[in-house]
Design a protein around this motif. Sequence first.
Motif, PDB file in Angstrom:
ATOM      1  N   GLY A 140     -61.377   7.475  26.620  1.00  0.00           N
ATOM      2  CA  GLY A 140     -60.542   8.292  27.482  1.00  0.00           C
ATOM      3  C   GLY A 140     -59.085   8.168  27.090  1.00  0.00           C
ATOM      4  N   HIS A 141     -58.309   9.145  27.471  1.00  0.00           N
ATOM      5  CA  HIS A 141     -56.872   9.099  27.222  1.00  0.00           C
ATOM      6  C   HIS A 141     -56.238   8.017  28.087  1.00  0.00           C
ATOM      7  CE1 HIS A 141     -56.753  12.782  24.837  1.00  0.00           C
ATOM      8  NE2 HIS A 141     -57.586  13.312  25.717  1.00  0.00           N
ATOM      9  N   VAL A 142     -55.236   7.368  27.546  1.00  0.00           N
ATOM     10  CA  VAL A 142     -54.468   6.420  28.346  1.00  0.00           C
ATOM     11  C   VAL A 142     -53.298   7.134  29.019  1.00  0.00           C
ATOM     12  CG1 VAL A 142     -52.868   5.623  26.551  1.00  0.00           C
ATOM     13  CG2 VAL A 142     -53.541   4.081  28.398  1.00  0.00           C
ATOM     14  N   ASP A 143     -52.782   8.142  28.372  1.00  0.00           N
ATOM     15  CA  ASP A 143     -51.838   9.043  29.019  1.00  0.00           C
ATOM     16  C   ASP A 143     -51.782  10.359  28.254  1.00  0.00           C
ATOM     17  OD1 ASP A 143     -50.199   8.606  26.824  1.00  0.00           O
ATOM     18  OD2 ASP A 143     -48.495   7.881  27.971  1.00  0.00           O
ATOM     19  N   THR A 144     -51.163  11.337  28.854  1.00  0.00           N
ATOM     20  CA  THR A 144     -50.956  12.621  28.203  1.00  0.00           C
ATOM     21  C   THR A 144     -49.504  13.013  28.458  1.00  0.00           C
ATOM     22  OG1 THR A 144     -51.435  14.068  30.084  1.00  0.00           O
ATOM     23  CG2 THR A 144     -53.328  13.257  28.824  1.00  0.00           C
ATOM     24  N   MET A 145     -49.121  14.183  28.041  1.00  0.00           N
ATOM     25  CA  MET A 145     -47.752  14.635  28.272  1.00  0.00           C
ATOM     26  C   MET A 145     -47.464  14.853  29.759  1.00  0.00           C
ATOM     27  SD  MET A 145     -47.425  17.228  25.059  1.00  0.00           S
ATOM     28  CE  MET A 145     -47.701  16.632  23.390  1.00  0.00           C
ATOM     29  N   MET A 146     -48.529  14.836  30.572  1.00  0.00           N
ATOM     30  CA  MET A 146     -48.356  15.035  32.010  1.00  0.00           C
ATOM     31  C   MET A 146     -48.247  13.724  32.774  1.00  0.00           C
ATOM     32  SD  MET A 146     -51.015  18.197  32.612  1.00  0.00           S
ATOM     33  CE  MET A 146     -52.335  17.343  31.754  1.00  0.00           C
ATOM     34  N   GLY A 147     -48.498  12.590  32.098  1.00  0.00           N
ATOM     35  CA  GLY A 147     -48.402  11.302  32.784  1.00  0.00           C
ATOM     36  C   GLY A 147     -49.583  10.412  32.484  1.00  0.00           C
ATOM     37  N   PRO A 148     -49.659   9.245  33.139  1.00  0.00           N
ATOM     38  CA  PRO A 148     -50.768   8.308  32.929  1.00  0.00           C
ATOM     39  C   PRO A 148     -52.119   8.983  33.148  1.00  0.00           C
ATOM     40  CG  PRO A 148     -49.024   7.255  34.176  1.00  0.00           C
ATOM     41  CD  PRO A 148     -48.652   8.707  34.087  1.00  0.00           C
ATOM     42  N   ALA A 149     -53.102   8.598  32.331  1.00  0.00           N
ATOM     43  CA  ALA A 149     -54.418   9.215  32.398  1.00  0.00           C
ATOM     44  C   ALA A 149     -55.482   8.185  32.793  1.00  0.00           C
ATOM     45  CB  ALA A 149     -54.746   9.876  31.053  1.00  0.00           C
ATOM     46  N   VAL A 150     -56.735   8.580  32.648  1.00  0.00           N
ATOM     47  CA  VAL A 150     -57.855   7.840  33.223  1.00  0.00           C
ATOM     48  C   VAL A 150     -57.900   6.370  32.810  1.00  0.00           C
ATOM     49  CG1 VAL A 150     -59.414   8.642  31.383  1.00  0.00           C
ATOM     50  CG2 VAL A 150     -60.366   7.883  33.577  1.00  0.00           C
ATOM     51  N   PHE A 151     -57.598   6.053  31.558  1.00  0.00           N
ATOM     52  CA  PHE A 151     -57.703   4.676  31.088  1.00  0.00           C
ATOM     53  C   PHE A 151     -56.343   3.992  30.949  1.00  0.00           C
ATOM     54  CE2 PHE A 151     -62.166   4.911  28.947  1.00  0.00           C
ATOM     55  CZ  PHE A 151     -62.741   4.851  30.200  1.00  0.00           C
ATOM     56  N   TRP A 152     -55.376   4.435  31.732  1.00  0.00           N
ATOM     57  CA  TRP A 152     -54.051   3.830  31.692  1.00  0.00           C
ATOM     58  C   TRP A 152     -54.100   2.318  31.927  1.00  0.00           C
ATOM     59  CZ3 TRP A 152     -49.145   4.800  30.401  1.00  0.00           C
ATOM     60  CH2 TRP A 152     -48.148   3.979  30.930  1.00  0.00           C
TER      61      TRP A 152
END
Length: 232
Positions: A140-152
């Motif tokens: 899973g992504h840890v973050d994207t350009m929109m902010g922290p993601a599922v595996f932050w």
Amino acid sequence: MHDPAPTMDKSEPPQPHRISAGKLMMIAVAAILLGVLMIKHDLSTDSGPPPQPVPAAAQPGASPPVAPSASPDPDGAPVMRRSQPVRIKIPRIKVDAPFIGLSLNASGVLEVPPAADRNLAGWYEDGVTPGARGNAIVLGHVDTMMGPAVFWGLGSLKPGDTVEIARADGSVARFAVDSVESFPKDAFPDERVYGKTTDAQLRLITCGGVYDKKAKDYTDNVVVFAHLLPPT
């Protein structure tokens, strides 16, 4: 206070690490697009660097409970029948997310969850399902350009923490974390992470380490190693 997040050209996302389909067969599981699992988010929503794992040498070993096997197994370890995962919960870091199946593209590289959805986990659908014998690979992504993601928060997990994966057959596969480690992307231990096992294990993978401004990518990958718990 942390240093400002590095500027990233949003038109040029980090490039994936490509592993051929032949190597996938050798290690019996898909290669992960580790380079794109962490896409630096917009500076206006900068939350600082994600949590980093405690060095493996400093992690106390988890002692899995002893209980009857979920099904007959020569090693006495619990094993579940194959069933697709539908949702992942990690109570300690408040993860509660649906799954999307991931497959190989025409170049033999595993696709990743769409970055537009920050609360989404992916699993290699041609590989082991979580709970079945072998290594189930979840990313899973840890973050994207929109902010922290599922595996932050993945790097903050500790031995003994639990991961719950609801499956399509109505069962829940519960895993106990054995260790949480960080590896340089240019020295990733393929065999240790992807290699065959005789019991049911789980690997959760995302990005971590330091952001390399020149490469527009993160230097490390965070990997959670976990084993299936007996049914309660």
